[in-house]
Design a protein around this motif. Sequence first.
Motif, PDB file in Angstrom:
ATOM      1  N   GLN A 179     -19.227  10.933  37.181  1.00  0.00           N
ATOM      2  CA  GLN A 179     -18.856  12.342  37.143  1.00  0.00           C
ATOM      3  C   GLN A 179     -19.555  13.063  35.996  1.00  0.00           C
ATOM      4  OE1 GLN A 179     -16.788  14.068  39.282  1.00  0.00           O
ATOM      5  NE2 GLN A 179     -17.322  15.925  38.169  1.00  0.00           N
ATOM      6  N   TYR A 180     -20.075  14.265  36.316  1.00  0.00           N
ATOM      7  CA  TYR A 180     -20.627  15.147  35.282  1.00  0.00           C
ATOM      8  C   TYR A 180     -19.508  16.045  34.774  1.00  0.00           C
ATOM      9  CZ  TYR A 180     -22.938  19.250  33.299  1.00  0.00           C
ATOM     10  OH  TYR A 180     -23.304  20.283  32.490  1.00  0.00           O
ATOM     11  N   ILE A 181     -19.358  16.168  33.466  1.00  0.00           N
ATOM     12  CA  ILE A 181     -18.309  16.982  32.853  1.00  0.00           C
ATOM     13  C   ILE A 181     -18.936  18.212  32.223  1.00  0.00           C
ATOM     14  CG2 ILE A 181     -16.429  17.050  31.172  1.00  0.00           C
ATOM     15  CD1 ILE A 181     -15.931  15.116  33.467  1.00  0.00           C
ATOM     16  N   GLN A 182     -18.439  19.386  32.591  1.00  0.00           N
ATOM     17  CA  GLN A 182     -18.967  20.624  32.028  1.00  0.00           C
ATOM     18  C   GLN A 182     -18.567  20.762  30.556  1.00  0.00           C
ATOM     19  OE1 GLN A 182     -17.810  23.951  34.456  1.00  0.00           O
ATOM     20  NE2 GLN A 182     -18.908  23.219  36.254  1.00  0.00           N
ATOM     21  N   GLU A 183     -19.458  21.355  29.792  1.00  0.00           N
ATOM     22  CA  GLU A 183     -19.223  21.504  28.357  1.00  0.00           C
ATOM     23  C   GLU A 183     -18.300  22.675  28.025  1.00  0.00           C
ATOM     24  OE1 GLU A 183     -20.248  19.481  26.085  1.00  0.00           O
ATOM     25  OE2 GLU A 183     -21.613  18.223  27.254  1.00  0.00           O
ATOM     26  N   ASP A 184     -18.188  23.657  28.946  1.00  0.00           N
ATOM     27  CA  ASP A 184     -17.452  24.883  28.630  1.00  0.00           C
ATOM     28  C   ASP A 184     -15.975  24.821  28.990  1.00  0.00           C
ATOM     29  OD1 ASP A 184     -17.891  24.772  31.320  1.00  0.00           O
ATOM     30  OD2 ASP A 184     -18.450  26.884  31.565  1.00  0.00           O
ATOM     31  N   GLY A 185     -15.485  23.674  29.387  1.00  0.00           N
ATOM     32  CA  GLY A 185     -14.081  23.543  29.760  1.00  0.00           C
ATOM     33  C   GLY A 185     -13.297  22.759  28.743  1.00  0.00           C
ATOM     34  N   PRO A 186     -12.070  22.349  29.113  1.00  0.00           N
ATOM     35  CA  PRO A 186     -11.277  21.496  28.227  1.00  0.00           C
ATOM     36  C   PRO A 186     -12.027  20.210  27.906  1.00  0.00           C
ATOM     37  CG  PRO A 186      -9.938  22.357  30.032  1.00  0.00           C
ATOM     38  CD  PRO A 186     -11.355  22.714  30.345  1.00  0.00           C
ATOM     39  N   LYS A 187     -11.685  19.605  26.788  1.00  0.00           N
ATOM     40  CA  LYS A 187     -12.409  18.426  26.310  1.00  0.00           C
ATOM     41  C   LYS A 187     -12.083  17.195  27.148  1.00  0.00           C
ATOM     42  CE  LYS A 187     -14.215  20.939  23.139  1.00  0.00           C
ATOM     43  NZ  LYS A 187     -15.609  21.379  23.283  1.00  0.00           N
ATOM     44  N   HIS A 188     -12.928  16.953  28.166  1.00  0.00           N
ATOM     45  CA  HIS A 188     -12.768  15.798  29.040  1.00  0.00           C
ATOM     46  C   HIS A 188     -13.987  14.888  28.955  1.00  0.00           C
ATOM     47  CE1 HIS A 188      -9.747  18.031  31.881  1.00  0.00           C
ATOM     48  NE2 HIS A 188      -9.186  17.607  30.763  1.00  0.00           N
ATOM     49  N   GLN A 189     -14.681  14.933  27.823  1.00  0.00           N
ATOM     50  CA  GLN A 189     -15.924  14.171  27.712  1.00  0.00           C
ATOM     51  C   GLN A 189     -15.690  12.666  27.843  1.00  0.00           C
ATOM     52  OE1 GLN A 189     -18.571  15.976  27.948  1.00  0.00           O
ATOM     53  NE2 GLN A 189     -17.215  17.735  27.836  1.00  0.00           N
ATOM     54  N   ASN A 190     -14.472  12.217  27.547  1.00  0.00           N
ATOM     55  CA  ASN A 190     -14.171  10.791  27.706  1.00  0.00           C
ATOM     56  C   ASN A 190     -14.170  10.366  29.169  1.00  0.00           C
ATOM     57  OD1 ASN A 190     -11.776  12.422  27.953  1.00  0.00           O
ATOM     58  ND2 ASN A 190     -10.569  10.548  27.949  1.00  0.00           N
ATOM     59  N   LYS A 191     -14.138  11.358  30.089  1.00  0.00           N
ATOM     60  CA  LYS A 191     -14.140  11.043  31.516  1.00  0.00           C
ATOM     61  C   LYS A 191     -15.543  11.042  32.102  1.00  0.00           C
ATOM     62  CE  LYS A 191      -9.546  13.043  32.253  1.00  0.00           C
ATOM     63  NZ  LYS A 191      -8.711  13.924  33.096  1.00  0.00           N
ATOM     64  N   ALA A 192     -16.517  11.464  31.298  1.00  0.00           N
ATOM     65  CA  ALA A 192     -17.900  11.493  31.776  1.00  0.00           C
ATOM     66  C   ALA A 192     -18.330  10.101  32.219  1.00  0.00           C
ATOM     67  CB  ALA A 192     -18.828  12.012  30.682  1.00  0.00           C
ATOM     68  N   GLY A 193     -18.945  10.029  33.387  1.00  0.00           N
ATOM     69  CA  GLY A 193     -19.408   8.748  33.912  1.00  0.00           C
ATOM     70  C   GLY A 193     -18.394   8.031  34.773  1.00  0.00           C
ATOM     71  N   THR A 194     -17.170   8.543  34.847  1.00  0.00           N
ATOM     72  CA  THR A 194     -16.179   7.938  35.745  1.00  0.00           C
ATOM     73  C   THR A 194     -16.687   8.031  37.178  1.00  0.00           C
ATOM     74  OG1 THR A 194     -14.351   8.592  34.292  1.00  0.00           O
ATOM     75  CG2 THR A 194     -13.803   8.052  36.573  1.00  0.00           C
ATOM     76  N   PRO A 195     -16.653   6.943  37.940  1.00  0.00           N
ATOM     77  CA  PRO A 195     -17.172   6.975  39.315  1.00  0.00           C
ATOM     78  C   PRO A 195     -16.560   8.102  40.139  1.00  0.00           C
ATOM     79  CG  PRO A 195     -16.697   4.732  38.662  1.00  0.00           C
ATOM     80  CD  PRO A 195     -16.180   5.612  37.559  1.00  0.00           C
ATOM     81  N   THR A 196     -17.398   8.788  40.903  1.00  0.00           N
ATOM     82  CA  THR A 196     -16.937   9.869  41.756  1.00  0.00           C
ATOM     83  C   THR A 196     -17.342   9.581  43.206  1.00  0.00           C
ATOM     84  OG1 THR A 196     -16.867  12.277  42.009  1.00  0.00           O
ATOM     85  CG2 THR A 196     -18.981  11.282  41.394  1.00  0.00           C
ATOM     86  N   MET A 197     -17.164  10.559  44.065  1.00  0.00           N
ATOM     87  CA  MET A 197     -17.364  10.392  45.515  1.00  0.00           C
ATOM     88  C   MET A 197     -16.349   9.421  46.088  1.00  0.00           C
ATOM     89  SD  MET A 197     -21.510  10.606  45.979  1.00  0.00           S
ATOM     90  CE  MET A 197     -21.416  10.910  47.734  1.00  0.00           C
ATOM     91  N   GLY A 198     -15.151   9.382  45.486  1.00  0.00           N
ATOM     92  CA  GLY A 198     -14.072   8.553  46.015  1.00  0.00           C
ATOM     93  C   GLY A 198     -13.591   9.016  47.370  1.00  0.00           C
ATOM     94  N   GLY A 199     -14.027  10.209  47.787  1.00  0.00           N
ATOM     95  CA  GLY A 199     -13.688  10.669  49.127  1.00  0.00           C
ATOM     96  C   GLY A 199     -14.216   9.738  50.208  1.00  0.00           C
ATOM     97  N   LEU A 200     -15.276   8.992  49.873  1.00  0.00           N
ATOM     98  CA  LEU A 200     -15.794   8.005  50.831  1.00  0.00           C
ATOM     99  C   LEU A 200     -14.781   6.886  51.055  1.00  0.00           C
ATOM    100  CD1 LEU A 200     -19.496   7.716  49.605  1.00  0.00           C
ATOM    101  CD2 LEU A 200     -18.619   9.003  51.574  1.00  0.00           C
ATOM    102  N   LEU A 201     -14.077   6.503  49.988  1.00  0.00           N
ATOM    103  CA  LEU A 201     -13.026   5.493  50.115  1.00  0.00           C
ATOM    104  C   LEU A 201     -11.870   6.038  50.947  1.00  0.00           C
ATOM    105  CD1 LEU A 201     -11.706   2.783  49.332  1.00  0.00           C
ATOM    106  CD2 LEU A 201     -10.883   3.900  47.238  1.00  0.00           C
ATOM    107  N   ILE A 202     -11.506   7.291  50.693  1.00  0.00           N
ATOM    108  CA  ILE A 202     -10.447   7.928  51.481  1.00  0.00           C
ATOM    109  C   ILE A 202     -10.844   7.970  52.948  1.00  0.00           C
ATOM    110  CG2 ILE A 202      -9.175  10.082  51.864  1.00  0.00           C
ATOM    111  CD1 ILE A 202      -9.519  10.680  48.882  1.00  0.00           C
ATOM    112  N   GLY A 203     -12.093   8.373  53.204  1.00  0.00           N
ATOM    113  CA  GLY A 203     -12.558   8.476  54.580  1.00  0.00           C
ATOM    114  C   GLY A 203     -12.579   7.141  55.297  1.00  0.00           C
TER     115      GLY A 203
END
Length: 358
Positions: free
Chosen positions: A55-79
């Motif tokens: 996951q890419y984390i935007q710099e202009d939002g709340p501080k979620h930089q610790n979540k950067a790199g968390t695997p995304t596209m989990g919708g494929l698992l849901i599907g």
Amino acid sequence: MLYHLLYPLSQDYTVFNVFRYITFRSIYALLTALLISIVLGPKFIEWLRKIKFGQYIQEDGPKHQNKAGTPTMGGLLIGASLLGSVFLWGDLTNKFLWLTIFVFLGFGLVGFVDDYLKIVKKQNKGLSAQTKFLGQTIVALGVVSILVNMPGYTTELLVPFFKDIRPDLYLFYIPFAIFVMVGASNAVNLTDGLDGLAIGPVVVCAACFALFVYVTGHSQLARYLQIAYIPGVGEVTVFCGAMVGAGLGFLWFNAYPAQIFMGDVGSLSLGGCLGFIAVLCKQELILVIVGGLFVVETISVILQVGYFKLSGGKRIFRMAPLHHHFELKGVPESKIIVRFWILSILLALVALSTLKLR
């Protein structure tokens, strides 16, 4: 598949007669999707890490930089878990079921391309808003055009709490239904900003609409509750059950702190399906109630952007969507998530009450 393989055996073995019941197959569709998701989840997450789908984390939002790199596209698992379960337990000769599958895949494809551009091509904004909207509209237009020409379907609009108010929108129903589907899809997408924040209300909405779809396809219940009766639409209850199971299975890994995010491939497909199912069972306006959390999140963005432009840079909220406003006020992320879940459940109960309050 199991329905077609085992139900014919009921002529010789009465135990297989249970496969005729939508309620039975919906329950096991839920359990199957949940099991598939939980079993595949760890390996799928590890695979996403290996191919660096983070996951890419935007710099202009709340501080979620610790979540950067968390695997995304989990919708494929849901599907995978949702559709796998539907193919096992659904009646694959049902046209309404296939239309719902088409919506899920169509909106999911738009989300997949958006995620792919962000992650692989390093285009942080992915698809442009216009392109994304166009893709969603094309899918919605195609399926609604088919739906309104199917036997038993009506272009009337049912109004909650009023049994005798049923305006017929005629040709205006098509753009209205498209608006519902595209709006629901983007509303879920906007809400997907914290761990488990979007998938929890999606599960609640899917469970609620499972009941609405079931009674819409049941002649006696529809007549008793004075709602539209559409023969065959009850089979989509199996899809709703699978959506609940797939959502719960995904939440197993997406709960705070999240091991995986659903990405646009998940949020757009799930939101689009919720909108379509609301259209399918003639409860479009009920979606505003049961999906009230998504509506509020969307309105917060509209108000923020509109006021920002009109006032020359002033803001109503510290940040939109609304969940980020509470974050910046110092409310812990986990507390925001659970409170939003509670509100979603309460709204679903209000929506269900409309079946009797008329």
